[in-house]
Design an enzyme around this catalytic site. Structure first.
Site, PDB file in Angstrom:
ATOM      1  CG  HIS A 139     -28.483 -17.253   3.552  1.00 27.25           C
ATOM      2  ND1 HIS A 139     -28.806 -16.340   4.150  1.00 27.25           N
ATOM      3  CD2 HIS A 139     -30.023 -17.604   4.340  1.00 27.25           C
ATOM      4  CE1 HIS A 139     -29.994 -15.862   5.117  1.00 27.25           C
ATOM      5  NE2 HIS A 139     -29.988 -17.047   4.813  1.00 27.25           N
ATOM      6  CG  ASP A 170     -31.387 -19.944   5.260  1.00 24.43           C
ATOM      7  OD1 ASP A 170     -32.079 -20.622   4.225  1.00 24.43           O
ATOM      8  OD2 ASP A 170     -31.848 -19.425   6.377  1.00 24.43           O
ATOM      9  CG  ASP A 184     -33.972 -18.928   8.718  1.00 26.25           C
ATOM     10  OD1 ASP A 184     -34.407 -19.939   7.998  1.00 26.25           O
ATOM     11  OD2 ASP A 184     -33.622 -17.682   8.700  1.00 26.25           O
TER      12      ASP A 184
END
Length: 301
Positions: free
Chosen positions: A58, A182, A196
């Site tokens: 991420h 995200d 996401d």
């Protein structure tokens, strides 16, 4: 203060039934049938699994410029030396990430790829802090879940949310609902899409048909297994509130594009000769459900 993680922990401790055990194989069991030639595994599909890997990826994706002409090298630099990837080759993982970014999200979104997204059209890690009902009464999350099947019995997750409402019948919350999306993409229109990233390994290691686990039907099963539809729905409500505050002439029917959950391991680039794209599952919650859930969370039943 509540978050999706705390809600998810509640759900997992209050399951009404146990998940069935996976079917056992046998000598008389036919092999899995697929019309896709075996796809070689990659550094991304074979990399270690777990929350540390997910958090690390991420961060890497958040910081990289999708439009950079040197994106492969940029990724290798960020991946090299990371303990989270273990013995995985950084160049192979970077190659897998580039292929993921080359994968079209959906025809609904004009086949936009992450590599097409300008920095000005992406909002990374949108932190939200939803104030819940400013009353002495707590918010019943079961009522929030019932908004989806009430708005559309044909919604692909209608049955899931009906069951979720039963599982949440004793969960009432107050205060704030917090979280972080995200990525929010601005598409043509403009429309705004919740994105996401998921690093879940949905396939058994060594499965020659591993990519089949990242097609639409098995990915929806993976979504339900981890209660991601609930997460996507709450994120959509949060984005609705954000746009209502920030966007002139905001119209949720026009501006909310839904959600795209990107299972990175299964995103292998442009569609093959069969026209299929893997690793991406999209959902646009019923707009009326989002509006109703927003009213319930605000204390207006």
């Amino acid at each position: 203060t509540w978050s999706f993680s705390s809600v998810d922990r509640f759900l997992r401790s209050h399951r009404r039934f146990k998940d069935p055990a996976p079917p056992a194989g046998g000598a008389d069991e036919p092999p899995r049938q697929t019309d896709r030639p075996p796809v070689p595994s990659s550094g991304l599909s074979d990399m270690p699994a777990g929350p540390d890997v997910g958090t690390f990826l991420h961060t890497v994706i958040e910081k990289v410029d999708f439009r950079s002409p040197s994106i492969q090298d940029d990724l290798v630099k960020r991946l090299t030396g990371s303990w989270e990837l273990g013995t995985a080759d950084p160049e192979s993982v970077a190659d897998g990430l580039v292929k993921a970014m080359e994968t079209p999200l959906a025809p609904t979104f004009s086949d936009t790829r992450l590599l097409d997204v300008e920095p000005s059209d992406r909002l990374n890690e949108l932190i939200f802090d939803l104030r819940l009902a400013d009353t002495t009464d707590r918010v019943a999350l079961a009522e929030v879940c019932r908004t989806v099947p009430t708005a559309s019995s044909d919604d692909p997750y209608s049955s899931y949310f009906a069951d979720m409402a039963n599982r949440m019948d004793n969960m009432n919350v107050a205060g704030h609902l917090t979280g972080s999306i995200d990525l929010v993409l601005r598409l043509d229109g403009p429309r705004f899409l919740v994105v996401d990233y998921k690093s879940n390994r949905a396939h058994p290691p060594g499965d020659p048909s591993w990519l089949d686990h990242y097609e639409e039907a098995p990915l929806r099963e993976e979504m339900i297994k981890h209660d991601y539809p609930l997460q996507a729905f709450l994120y959509s409500v949060a984005l609705h509130r954000y746009l209502r505050w920030r966007l002139p002439d905001y119209d949720p029917s026009a501006h909310l594009a839904g959600s795209a959950y990107l299972f990175l391991r299964g995103m292998v680039g442009p569609p093959g000769t069969d026209g299929r794209t893997t690793g991406v599952t999209c959902w646009r919650p019923p707009i009326e459900a989002i509006l109703s859930a927003d009213r319930i969370l605000a204390g207006d039943q």
